[in-house]
Design a protein around this motif. Structure first.
Motif, PDB file in Angstrom:
ATOM      1  N   LEU A  93       8.239  -8.638 -11.155  1.00 22.76           N
ATOM      2  CA  LEU A  93       7.073  -7.785 -10.984  1.00 22.76           C
ATOM      3  C   LEU A  93       6.178  -8.468  -9.958  1.00 22.76           C
TER       4      LEU A  93
ATOM      5  N   SER B 159       3.461  -2.160  -0.599  1.00 20.19           N
ATOM      6  CA  SER B 159       3.676  -1.350  -1.789  1.00 20.19           C
ATOM      7  C   SER B 159       4.399  -0.057  -1.442  1.00 20.19           C
TER       8      SER B 159
ATOM      9  N   THR C  50       4.892  -4.203  -6.642  1.00 22.51           N
ATOM     10  CA  THR C  50       4.792  -3.339  -7.820  1.00 22.51           C
ATOM     11  C   THR C  50       3.441  -2.655  -7.900  1.00 22.51           C
TER      12      THR C  50
END
Length: 259
Positions: A122, A175, A181
């Protein structure tokens, strides 16, 4: 608490926090840092650790390899190979451990800093963070698993663009490309990271490890091989204490209490 010269290392329950800690050198990776990072990753690969948070100290996440350190070596090639080997050992440990790696990118991630940032299971990025490969700008080539992860995350064409032009991506662009994430305000990065780490720490480590193992295998396996791996892993989880607890808790309509 820390036992390291170039890192901070703090264990709190099931969560381990590591910070690259050479702020005066933009958290540049020298031989000491990558050696210590490999050791820190090894220490995280235990049943007691469910989450590893990796971030940087100061304004930078990591500006990549420490070129002053490289230039001072009598044999630059041998020295850089050793630095890369230690970094790669750390990345390999992070990728294969059950613990979920959260990278909290607090500032510029360049070169090997970019490489390791996107290895996170993540990836949280501050709004001010930026990402650039920067290797060819100094006559070098990528390391830190960039040539493995980036093509899988964004495809060959975009990977070549980043590596050959040294284009800088904002956190929002990263992103949108699928490298990050979540983007959060700079002032909220630490709190958001802690919240996410706590959320993951309440889940089943073996299940998380299964997800990571499946994702590592998916691009090299054919369909039947991957399904066989899925079958074996879910059977293993079904027989585990956490697997039994999860199913029993669901059927009893209560919250699961994982080890």
């Amino acid at each position: 608490m820390t036992d390291y010269e170039t890192l901070t290392f703090e264990q709190s329950g099931a969560i381990t926090r590591i910070a690259l800690n050479r702020p005066d050198a933009a958290n540049g990776m020298n031989g000491t840092m990558t050696r210590e990072l490999a050791d820190a990753a090894r220490r995280c690969d235990t049943a007691a650790t469910k989450v590893v948070v990796l971030t940087g100290t100061g304004r930078f996440f990591c500006a990549g390899g420490d070129l002053k350190d490289f230039a001072a070596a009598p044999d630059r090639g041998a020295h850089v190979k050793g630095v890369a080997d230690d970094l790669h050992r750390a990345i390999s440990s992070f990728a294969r451990m059950n613990a979920v790696l959260i990278t909290a990118v607090n500032g510029t991630a360049a070169g090997a800093g970019f490489s390791i940032a996107v290895t996170g299971d993540l990836v949280l990025a501050a709004e001010s963070a930026s990402f650039t490969m920067a290797y060819t700008r100094v006559g070098l080539s990528p390391d830190g698993s960039a040539s493995y992860y980036l093509p899988r995350l964004i495809g060959i064409t975009r990977t070549k663009e980043l590596m050959l032009t040294n284009r800088s991506l904002s956190a929002q662009a990263a992103s949108q490309w699928g490298l990050v994430t979540e983007v959060v305000p700079d002032a909220d990065l630490a709190a958001r990271t802690d919240k996410l780490a706590g959320q993951i720490a309440a889940t089943a480590a073996g299940s998380n490890g299964g997800v990571k193992a499946l994702m590592l295998a998916t691009f090299k396996n054919g369909l039947e091989e991957q399904m066989e791996l899925e079958g074996r892993l879910i059977a293993e989880r079904a027989n585990s204490a956490d697997g039994r607890e999860g199913v029993d808790a669901f059927l009893a309509k209560r919250k699961a209490e994982f080890a």
